[in-house]
Write an enzyme that holds these catalytic residues in place. Structure first.
Site, PDB file in Angstrom:
ATOM      1  N   GLU A  36      -6.036   8.657   3.851  1.00 57.42           N
ATOM      2  CA  GLU A  36      -5.289   7.858   2.863  1.00 57.42           C
ATOM      3  C   GLU A  36      -5.033   8.666   1.601  1.00 57.42           C
ATOM      4  O   GLU A  36      -5.942   9.331   1.078  1.00 57.42           O
ATOM      5  CB  GLU A  36      -6.114   6.596   2.542  1.00 57.42           C
ATOM      6  CG  GLU A  36      -5.305   5.342   2.515  1.00 57.42           C
ATOM      7  CD  GLU A  36      -4.603   5.031   3.830  1.00 57.42           C
ATOM      8  OE1 GLU A  36      -3.444   5.493   3.997  1.00 57.42           O
ATOM      9  OE2 GLU A  36      -5.174   4.334   4.669  1.00 57.42           O
ATOM     10  N   ASP A  39      -1.019  12.343   2.347  1.00 55.35           N
ATOM     11  CA  ASP A  39       0.264  12.848   2.877  1.00 55.35           C
ATOM     12  C   ASP A  39       1.069  13.588   1.820  1.00 55.35           C
ATOM     13  O   ASP A  39       1.672  14.619   2.087  1.00 55.35           O
ATOM     14  CB  ASP A  39       1.080  11.745   3.579  1.00 55.35           C
ATOM     15  CG  ASP A  39       1.458  10.565   2.706  1.00 55.35           C
ATOM     16  OD1 ASP A  39       0.950  10.438   1.570  1.00 55.35           O
ATOM     17  OD2 ASP A  39       2.296   9.750   3.167  1.00 55.35           O
ATOM     18  N   GLY A 135       0.625  -3.455   2.421  1.00 55.78           N
ATOM     19  CA  GLY A 135       0.066  -2.175   2.863  1.00 55.78           C
ATOM     20  C   GLY A 135       0.286  -1.897   4.340  1.00 55.78           C
ATOM     21  O   GLY A 135      -0.356  -1.021   4.904  1.00 55.78           O
ATOM     22  N   LEU A 136       1.193  -2.663   4.981  1.00 61.41           N
ATOM     23  CA  LEU A 136       1.475  -2.416   6.404  1.00 61.41           C
ATOM     24  C   LEU A 136       2.846  -1.765   6.587  1.00 61.41           C
ATOM     25  O   LEU A 136       3.417  -1.786   7.679  1.00 61.41           O
ATOM     26  CB  LEU A 136       1.392  -3.729   7.194  1.00 61.41           C
ATOM     27  CG  LEU A 136       0.037  -4.436   7.148  1.00 61.41           C
ATOM     28  CD1 LEU A 136       0.065  -5.733   7.946  1.00 61.41           C
ATOM     29  CD2 LEU A 136      -1.078  -3.527   7.659  1.00 61.41           C
ATOM     30  N   SER A 137       3.389  -1.245   5.501  1.00 59.03           N
ATOM     31  CA  SER A 137       4.643  -0.481   5.547  1.00 59.03           C
ATOM     32  C   SER A 137       5.859  -1.304   5.921  1.00 59.03           C
ATOM     33  O   SER A 137       6.704  -0.853   6.698  1.00 59.03           O
ATOM     34  CB  SER A 137       4.539   0.678   6.540  1.00 59.03           C
ATOM     35  OG  SER A 137       3.929   1.737   5.933  1.00 59.03           O
ATOM     36  N   SER A 139       8.223  -1.739   4.002  1.00 59.58           N
ATOM     37  CA  SER A 139       9.383  -1.024   3.451  1.00 59.58           C
ATOM     38  C   SER A 139       9.839   0.090   4.392  1.00 59.58           C
ATOM     39  O   SER A 139      11.032   0.219   4.669  1.00 59.58           O
ATOM     40  CB  SER A 139       9.084  -0.484   2.053  1.00 59.58           C
ATOM     41  OG  SER A 139       7.833   0.132   2.023  1.00 59.58           O
ATOM     42  N   GLU A 177      13.520   6.297  -0.329  1.00 64.02           N
ATOM     43  CA  GLU A 177      12.437   5.624  -1.057  1.00 64.02           C
ATOM     44  C   GLU A 177      12.082   6.385  -2.339  1.00 64.02           C
ATOM     45  O   GLU A 177      11.888   5.795  -3.399  1.00 64.02           O
ATOM     46  CB  GLU A 177      11.201   5.491  -0.155  1.00 64.02           C
ATOM     47  CG  GLU A 177      10.077   4.777  -0.855  1.00 64.02           C
ATOM     48  CD  GLU A 177       9.242   3.891   0.058  1.00 64.02           C
ATOM     49  OE1 GLU A 177       9.672   3.562   1.174  1.00 64.02           O
ATOM     50  OE2 GLU A 177       8.137   3.530  -0.375  1.00 64.02           O
ATOM     51  N   ASP A 189       4.494   6.960   6.419  1.00 64.41           N
ATOM     52  CA  ASP A 189       4.912   5.643   6.908  1.00 64.41           C
ATOM     53  C   ASP A 189       6.169   5.735   7.767  1.00 64.41           C
ATOM     54  O   ASP A 189       6.235   5.180   8.869  1.00 64.41           O
ATOM     55  CB  ASP A 189       5.167   4.696   5.726  1.00 64.41           C
ATOM     56  CG  ASP A 189       3.934   4.524   4.868  1.00 64.41           C
ATOM     57  OD1 ASP A 189       2.848   4.924   5.307  1.00 64.41           O
ATOM     58  OD2 ASP A 189       4.067   3.995   3.753  1.00 64.41           O
TER      59      ASP A 189
HETATM   60  C1  GLA Z   1       1.817   4.386   1.003  1.00 57.06           C
HETATM   61  C2  GLA Z   1       2.805   5.542   1.043  1.00 57.06           C
HETATM   62  C3  GLA Z   1       2.347   6.630   2.021  1.00 57.06           C
HETATM   63  C4  GLA Z   1       0.893   7.039   1.780  1.00 57.06           C
HETATM   64  C5  GLA Z   1       0.002   5.809   1.662  1.00 57.06           C
HETATM   65  C6  GLA Z   1      -1.405   6.162   1.259  1.00 57.06           C
HETATM   66  O1  GLA Z   1       1.800   3.713   2.214  1.00 57.06           O
HETATM   67  O2  GLA Z   1       4.084   5.091   1.400  1.00 57.06           O
HETATM   68  O3  GLA Z   1       3.223   7.744   1.933  1.00 57.06           O
HETATM   69  O4  GLA Z   1       0.792   7.858   0.658  1.00 57.06           O
HETATM   70  O5  GLA Z   1       0.503   4.872   0.711  1.00 57.06           O
HETATM   71  O6  GLA Z   1      -2.018   6.929   2.235  1.00 57.06           O
END
Ligand code: GLA
Length: 400
Positions: A36, A39, A135-137, A139, A177, A189
């Site tokens: 986490e 990236d 936090g599940l992406s 976007s 983004e 993500d």
């Molecule tokens: C968000 C960002 C990712 C990553 C996570 C943390 O999801 O979009 O690129 O940095 O936070 O690991």
């Protein structure tokens, strides 16, 4: 037949009878098993695409207008491809598809129209079972869905034949983004949504974009997503702040170790070059978390789920104490989960500051775990808890 899909009637209710046959698409969310906030520091991550995601019902037409509506979001996004009206919209969700379409349009312009990607209008109806801002992406799922839908119009066969095109689309969505929406996120993500594979996690090196699939499947243990239902606050500004702290830590390190190109390349002993308390702690998390990703992938390969669970717990402590991206609700949720029978490890997932955690739980204890955790969490935090079971799934694609 696509018109048998239950979403077809909803599509007609919104947009009327389409000129051309409708198509269906699905784009998953993701959870990251380990790695986490590494990236954007050139580190390694271990995400899976999950069963929850966003569906799109799409029909092309001979206009120059793209219309997008969402069953869950307010308003209609209308883009007239002839007048280049790409100003940001007040409905937040609309800026993700808009940013992607704008970025595709710019790419097409740069390639002097050799790429035929925005040559017709279409109507798109979105329907999501992915909780937003958790936090599940959601976007990245939305961005990749729009990029995939638009690219599929003229290049559907290429998308099937050349998997690396998915990576190109993921990079393009990350650009949207970063530059359009304004969050300095890394590539994890979009990559997970693009390249997810059933029963596999993706071990991705975010510096080189080299990746490999690692088996993620167990009868004995179940991966649960625990949604704290704590609305994320100031996520974008705090996320950008963490990124900037990492950049500062790197700049200090480079004065002494010019060969270090990104924070994840640093050795732990080299971090002694960073005198400031906060910057040191941020860098310490990044370097150790990157090591945990490699260890987690190894544990999966060796079918050592207990080791994976331990790494979940270590990661949580580092995210809480060193990187400081958890907060009261996530701290309580993970602590409660870790103490329950059958749970072999738990941690927050994604950017943090609210949102979701994940827990590995012995499959035959899952029912009791869910009931007890929901009760305890509600009592302590005064918020409901939502729990979803997660498996590793395929990335964005068309649906029959
Ligand atoms: C968000 C960002 C990712 C990553 C996570 C943390 O999801 O979009 O690129 O940095 O936070 O690991």
């Amino acid at each position: 037949m696509s018109s048998n899909n239950p979403r077809y009637q909803q599509f007609i209710d919104f947009f009327g009878t389409p000129q051309q046959e409708v198509q269906h698409f699905f784009s998953p969310g993701r959870v990251n098993l380990m790695g986490e906030h590494v990236d954007y520091n050139g580190g390694q991550v271990l995400p899976i695409a999950i069963p929850q995601g966003i569906a799109a019902t799409v029909a092309w037409n001979d206009s120059r207008i793209i219309r997008i509506r969402s069953m869950q979001g307010e308003g209609e996004l209308v883009i007239d491809l002839s007048d280049e009206g790409y100003g940001k919209r007040s409905e937040h969700w609309q800026n993700y598809p808009l940013g992607v379409i704008y970025t595709l349009w710019k790419r097409q312009q740069n390639l002097k129209n050799h790429l035929r990607i925005l040559d017709a209008g279409c109507d798109i109806l979105l329907d999501s079972n992915l909780p937003a801002e958790s936090g599940l992406s959601s976007s990245a799922a939305l961005e990749m869905l729009i990029a995939f839908v638009i690219f599929s119009r003229n290049y559907a066969q290429k998308l099937k034949d050349i998997p690396s095109i998915r990576v190109t689309l993921a990079l393009l969505c990350q650009k949207a983004e970063n530059n359009f929406v304004g969050v300095q996120s890394g590539i994890m993500d979009q990559f997970a949504v693009a390249m997810g594979q059933h029963n596999n996690a993706i071990l991705l090196d975010c510096q080189t974009l080299k990746f490999q699939y690692v088996p993620f499947q167990s009868r004995k243990y179940t991966l649960l997503i625990l949604n704290s239902n704590k609305p994320r606050q100031l996520t974008e500004s705090k996320y950008n702040e963490r990124k900037s702290e990492c950049d500062q830590a790197l700049a200090i390190l480079q004065q002494q170790y010019p060969h270090i190109k990104n924070l994840c390349e640093a050795q732990l002993v080299e971090l002694d070059a960073i005198p400031f308390d906060i910057l040191y702690r941020r860098a310490y998390h990044v370097v150790t978390e990157n090591q945990r990703t490699v260890a987690a992938a190894k544990a999966l390969v060796e079918n050592d789920w207990l080791r994976l669970g331990e790494l979940f717990n270590e990661s949580q402590f580092s995210l809480r104490d060193m990187y400081e991206v958890t907060g009261f609700e996530l701290d309580m949720l993970v602590e409660l989960a870790q103490q329950l029978e059958g749970c072999i490890g738990a941690r927050m997932t994604g950017a943090g500051f609210g949102g979701c955690a994940i827990a590995l739980v012995e499959t035959d204890k899952v029912t009791d775990f869910k009931i007890t955790l929901a009760l305890q969490y509600q009592k302590l935090v005064q918020l409901p808890l939502s729990i979803y079971e997660a498996t590793a799934e395929n990335g964005v694609d068309t649906v029959a």
